[in-house]
Design a protein around this motif. Structure first.
Motif, PDB file in Angstrom:
ATOM      1  N   GLY A  90       0.712  -1.462  -0.159  1.00  0.00           N
ATOM      2  CA  GLY A  90       0.223  -0.137   0.110  1.00  0.00           C
ATOM      3  C   GLY A  90       1.058   1.195   0.579  1.00  0.00           C
ATOM      4  N   MET A  91       0.511   2.749  -0.251  1.00  0.00           N
ATOM      5  CA  MET A  91       0.903   3.682  -0.265  1.00  0.00           C
ATOM      6  C   MET A  91       0.053   4.666   0.771  1.00  0.00           C
ATOM      7  SD  MET A  91       2.441   5.683  -3.554  1.00  0.00           S
ATOM      8  CE  MET A  91       3.831   5.062  -3.882  1.00  0.00           C
ATOM      9  N   LEU A  92       0.540   5.965   1.441  1.00  0.00           N
ATOM     10  CA  LEU A  92       0.693   7.023   1.364  1.00  0.00           C
ATOM     11  C   LEU A  92       1.205   7.986   0.852  1.00  0.00           C
ATOM     12  CD1 LEU A  92       0.779   6.097   5.334  1.00  0.00           C
ATOM     13  CD2 LEU A  92      -1.538   6.197   4.443  1.00  0.00           C
ATOM     14  N   ILE A  93       0.142   8.960   0.330  1.00  0.00           N
ATOM     15  CA  ILE A  93       0.379   9.823   0.178  1.00  0.00           C
ATOM     16  C   ILE A  93       0.055  10.923   0.992  1.00  0.00           C
ATOM     17  CG2 ILE A  93       0.124  11.914  -1.938  1.00  0.00           C
ATOM     18  CD1 ILE A  93      -0.521   8.825  -4.113  1.00  0.00           C
ATOM     19  N   PHE A  94       1.331  12.055   1.135  1.00  0.00           N
ATOM     20  CA  PHE A  94       0.364  12.873   2.372  1.00  0.00           C
ATOM     21  C   PHE A  94       0.732  14.809   1.811  1.00  0.00           C
ATOM     22  CE2 PHE A  94       4.160  10.456   3.855  1.00  0.00           C
ATOM     23  CZ  PHE A  94       2.640   9.714   4.942  1.00  0.00           C
ATOM     24  N   ASP A  95       0.486  14.508   0.056  1.00  0.00           N
ATOM     25  CA  ASP A  95       0.414  16.073  -0.455  1.00  0.00           C
ATOM     26  C   ASP A  95      -1.352  16.482  -0.690  1.00  0.00           C
ATOM     27  OD1 ASP A  95       2.902  16.474  -2.428  1.00  0.00           O
ATOM     28  OD2 ASP A  95       2.039  13.934  -2.121  1.00  0.00           O
ATOM     29  N   ALA A  96      -1.703  17.240   0.060  1.00  0.00           N
ATOM     30  CA  ALA A  96      -2.840  17.847   0.706  1.00  0.00           C
ATOM     31  C   ALA A  96      -3.554  17.501  -0.110  1.00  0.00           C
ATOM     32  CB  ALA A  96      -3.165  18.356   1.993  1.00  0.00           C
ATOM     33  N   ASP A  97      -3.093  18.269  -1.321  1.00  0.00           N
ATOM     34  CA  ASP A  97      -3.604  19.663  -2.914  1.00  0.00           C
ATOM     35  C   ASP A  97      -3.840  18.280  -3.586  1.00  0.00           C
ATOM     36  OD1 ASP A  97      -3.099  21.723  -1.716  1.00  0.00           O
ATOM     37  OD2 ASP A  97      -1.307  22.635  -3.082  1.00  0.00           O
ATOM     38  N   ASP A  98      -3.523  17.400  -3.850  1.00  0.00           N
ATOM     39  CA  ASP A  98      -4.542  16.088  -4.487  1.00  0.00           C
ATOM     40  C   ASP A  98      -4.661  15.143  -3.566  1.00  0.00           C
ATOM     41  OD1 ASP A  98      -2.360  15.870  -7.232  1.00  0.00           O
ATOM     42  OD2 ASP A  98      -0.823  16.654  -5.141  1.00  0.00           O
ATOM     43  N   PHE A  99      -5.621  15.194  -2.648  1.00  0.00           N
ATOM     44  CA  PHE A  99      -6.845  14.688  -2.093  1.00  0.00           C
ATOM     45  C   PHE A  99      -7.779  14.548  -2.825  1.00  0.00           C
ATOM     46  CE2 PHE A  99      -4.821  15.249   2.224  1.00  0.00           C
ATOM     47  CZ  PHE A  99      -3.332  14.490   2.448  1.00  0.00           C
ATOM     48  N   ALA A 100      -7.983  15.869  -3.071  1.00  0.00           N
ATOM     49  CA  ALA A 100      -9.960  15.660  -3.489  1.00  0.00           C
ATOM     50  C   ALA A 100      -9.377  15.274  -5.087  1.00  0.00           C
ATOM     51  CB  ALA A 100     -10.072  17.086  -4.113  1.00  0.00           C
ATOM     52  N   ILE A 101      -8.236  15.303  -6.207  1.00  0.00           N
ATOM     53  CA  ILE A 101      -8.356  14.947  -6.867  1.00  0.00           C
ATOM     54  C   ILE A 101      -8.326  13.085  -7.403  1.00  0.00           C
ATOM     55  CG2 ILE A 101      -6.876  15.469  -8.800  1.00  0.00           C
ATOM     56  CD1 ILE A 101      -5.657  17.907  -7.677  1.00  0.00           C
ATOM     57  N   GLY A 102      -6.922  13.182  -5.995  1.00  0.00           N
ATOM     58  CA  GLY A 102      -7.202  11.334  -5.827  1.00  0.00           C
ATOM     59  C   GLY A 102      -8.332  10.985  -6.169  1.00  0.00           C
ATOM     60  N   GLN A 103      -9.171  11.030  -5.126  1.00  0.00           N
ATOM     61  CA  GLN A 103     -10.583  10.603  -4.685  1.00  0.00           C
ATOM     62  C   GLN A 103     -11.630  10.962  -5.988  1.00  0.00           C
ATOM     63  OE1 GLN A 103     -10.635  12.973  -0.857  1.00  0.00           O
ATOM     64  NE2 GLN A 103     -11.489  10.901  -0.250  1.00  0.00           N
ATOM     65  N   ALA A 104     -11.067  11.864  -6.313  1.00  0.00           N
ATOM     66  CA  ALA A 104     -11.972  11.774  -7.912  1.00  0.00           C
ATOM     67  C   ALA A 104     -11.887  10.971  -9.096  1.00  0.00           C
ATOM     68  CB  ALA A 104     -12.234  13.469  -8.250  1.00  0.00           C
ATOM     69  N   TYR A 105     -10.604  10.742  -8.865  1.00  0.00           N
ATOM     70  CA  TYR A 105      -9.679   9.521 -10.258  1.00  0.00           C
ATOM     71  C   TYR A 105     -10.047   8.493  -9.892  1.00  0.00           C
ATOM     72  CZ  TYR A 105      -6.503   7.302 -12.684  1.00  0.00           C
ATOM     73  OH  TYR A 105      -5.604   6.375 -13.780  1.00  0.00           O
ATOM     74  N   ALA A 106     -10.604   7.656  -8.598  1.00  0.00           N
ATOM     75  CA  ALA A 106     -10.988   6.683  -8.356  1.00  0.00           C
ATOM     76  C   ALA A 106     -11.836   6.212  -8.232  1.00  0.00           C
ATOM     77  CB  ALA A 106     -10.675   6.207  -6.619  1.00  0.00           C
ATOM     78  N   GLU A 107     -12.747   7.969  -8.234  1.00  0.00           N
ATOM     79  CA  GLU A 107     -14.514   7.441  -8.630  1.00  0.00           C
ATOM     80  C   GLU A 107     -14.794   6.869  -9.557  1.00  0.00           C
ATOM     81  OE1 GLU A 107     -18.343   7.350  -7.382  1.00  0.00           O
ATOM     82  OE2 GLU A 107     -16.781   6.928  -6.165  1.00  0.00           O
ATOM     83  N   LYS A 108     -13.872   7.712 -11.090  1.00  0.00           N
ATOM     84  CA  LYS A 108     -14.578   7.911 -12.065  1.00  0.00           C
ATOM     85  C   LYS A 108     -13.363   6.426 -12.708  1.00  0.00           C
ATOM     86  CE  LYS A 108     -13.085  10.578 -16.413  1.00  0.00           C
ATOM     87  NZ  LYS A 108     -12.149  11.618 -16.992  1.00  0.00           N
ATOM     88  N   TYR A 109     -12.726   5.926 -12.653  1.00  0.00           N
ATOM     89  CA  TYR A 109     -11.918   5.321 -13.960  1.00  0.00           C
ATOM     90  C   TYR A 109     -12.256   3.322 -12.926  1.00  0.00           C
ATOM     91  CZ  TYR A 109      -9.925   9.210 -16.298  1.00  0.00           C
ATOM     92  OH  TYR A 109      -9.520   9.737 -17.314  1.00  0.00           O
ATOM     93  N   GLN A 110     -13.210   3.298 -11.402  1.00  0.00           N
ATOM     94  CA  GLN A 110     -13.096   2.274 -11.098  1.00  0.00           C
ATOM     95  C   GLN A 110     -11.956   1.378 -10.796  1.00  0.00           C
ATOM     96  OE1 GLN A 110     -15.905   1.835  -8.873  1.00  0.00           O
ATOM     97  NE2 GLN A 110     -15.629   4.103  -8.675  1.00  0.00           N
ATOM     98  N   ASP A 111     -10.265   1.916 -10.767  1.00  0.00           N
ATOM     99  CA  ASP A 111      -9.396   0.985 -11.299  1.00  0.00           C
ATOM    100  C   ASP A 111      -9.420   0.482  -9.494  1.00  0.00           C
ATOM    101  OD1 ASP A 111      -7.167  -0.191 -11.168  1.00  0.00           O
ATOM    102  OD2 ASP A 111      -5.892   1.201 -12.462  1.00  0.00           O
ATOM    103  N   PRO A 112      -9.377  -0.607  -9.237  1.00  0.00           N
ATOM    104  CA  PRO A 112      -8.902  -1.748  -8.198  1.00  0.00           C
ATOM    105  C   PRO A 112      -8.462  -0.764  -7.542  1.00  0.00           C
ATOM    106  CG  PRO A 112     -10.300  -3.434  -9.614  1.00  0.00           C
ATOM    107  CD  PRO A 112      -9.701  -2.108 -10.291  1.00  0.00           C
ATOM    108  N   MET A 113      -6.941  -1.095  -8.377  1.00  0.00           N
ATOM    109  CA  MET A 113      -5.948  -0.438  -8.171  1.00  0.00           C
ATOM    110  C   MET A 113      -5.445   0.609  -6.937  1.00  0.00           C
ATOM    111  SD  MET A 113      -2.326  -2.084  -9.272  1.00  0.00           S
ATOM    112  CE  MET A 113      -1.936  -1.218 -10.570  1.00  0.00           C
TER     113      MET A 113
END
Length: 374
Positions: A90-113
């Motif tokens: 697993g990985m932890l990303i600490f870049d706060a500016d990317d939190f919402a973008i990363g969650q939106a990406y995961a929601e859009k593409y539904q890539d299990p990884m």
């Protein structure tokens, strides 16, 4: 069918594997020892760093990396006795500016990884108790893994070397092609040996632009140095990968922690820079302060094959009937490598491609039409 592959990094070795599995004969050439350039030097994260920052074409190849490496490892381990050591950390990303973008990406593409969750405070410390107390929140990707790339290279090399339909030629530089019309008749080495094959594959990484003059086209691939540090801790000491501001920590099974990385445009210079080393060290300690108590046992730099947007060139080279490309993977050669090699194999053998190849087409290369016409 006989395939000659020029370049024996991860791209060349994976191509060799794919073609051998299809019953082809393979000859593999490299100007130095196999797998000793960017493929060996990289970190081995089986995902682009911040995938939402990359074009879809990069992620389309990268999302197949983990599953294909697991399949290859299961097949090769009984033959080579070399485990890829795929760590599901697993990985932890600490870049706060990317939190919402990363969650939106995961929601859009539904890539299990790429599924992720925003974790805070006590939950974050439970996931990774080694973190500095200053980190109170992170984006957690539980399915991201890393692979021990030197072991992958060793296993693939051992497989190719013992295969009855393969021949390997380290420290053999292919200097030019002998042409007959629009077809390569032979490749010529630095010792003036002539190499014959039905098809030739360029998997030449950061050195790919050296073919520009011979092939009469612009190949926008250039070396981009990336620098790394290696700590040694006890086995299983750091529970997750960590990343902040493009700096990362990657734990290996035996306690080695790979730390990087940097971007430096300095030609083919692979000497580590002391200023960059200090920056990587400071970023590592800022994420996990206890690392300061452990020794740095190695540091190095590798040369990535930098290309526009990081999208590799995969497919038939323009104007030459039996020359093929698999280069320009930039920062993601390891995670894109298996799918890129499979796609090239399918295109060369006229098989149905498992993904749309158009984004990787060599028609993006600028051809000197005036020179060809003359």
């Amino acid at each position: 069918m006989h395939i000659a592959i020029i370049g024996a990094g991860i791209s060349g070795l994976l191509c060799a594997f794919e073609f051998l599995e299809q019953g082809c004969h393979v000859s593999l050439y490299d100007q130095q020892h196999f797998g000793r350039a960017a493929s060996w030097a990289g970190g081995g994260i089986l995902s682009p760093m911040y995938p939402w920052r990359y074009p879809d074409a990069v992620n389309q190849l990268a999302r197949h990396g983990k599953a294909l490496y697991q399949h290859y490892n299961a097949q090769l381990l009984p033959q080579t006795a070399i485990d890829f050591e795929i760590e599901h950390s697993g990985m932890l990303i600490f870049d706060a500016d990317d939190f919402a973008i990363g969650q939106a990406y995961a929601e859009k593409y539904q890539d299990p990884m790429q599924r992720c969750q925003h974790v805070q405070s006590e939950q974050l410390q439970r996931i990774n108790p080694r973190l500095a107390a200053t980190w109170q929140q992170a984006l957690y990707f539980p399915a991201l893994s890393n692979i021990r790339n030197p072991r992958v290279l060793q296993s693939l090399q051992a497989y190719v070397q013992q295969h009855p339909r393969a021949q390997v030629y380290p420290q053999h530089t292919i200097q030019q092609f002998k042409m007959r019309g629009q077809r390569i008749d032979a490749a010529i080495t630095q010792h003036n040996e002539q190499i014959y094959a039905d098809h030739f594959v360029l998997a030449t990484g950061a050195w790919s632009a050296e073919w520009e003059q011979q092939l009469r086209c612009h190949i926008p691939v250039a070396p981009v140095q990336g620098q790394m540090l290696l700590f040694k801790t006890p086995a299983h000491w750091l529970p997750t990968m960590c990343m902040n501001d493009v700096m990362y920590l990657i734990p290996r099974r035996d306690g080695h922690i790979v730390c990087g990385s940097s971007v430096r445009h300095c030609g083919f210079d692979t000497r580590p820079d002391t200023h960059i080393s200090a920056k990587i060290y400071a970023a590592s300690i800022a994420m996990v302060p206890e690392l300061a108590h452990f020794p740095i046992i190695k540091q190095w730099a590798g040369l990535r094959p930098g290309s526009p947007d990081g999208i590799p060139y995969i497919g038939a080279m323009p104007e030459i009937d039996n020359l093929w490309a698999n280069f320009g993977h930039y920062r993601n050669g390891l995670c894109m490598g298996p799918a890129a090699a499979r796609l090239l194999r399918q295109l060369l053998l006229a098989q149905q491609p498992f993904i749309d190849p158009s984004a990787y087409s060599t028609t993006r290369l600028h051809i000197d039409q005036q020179h060809i016409a003359s």
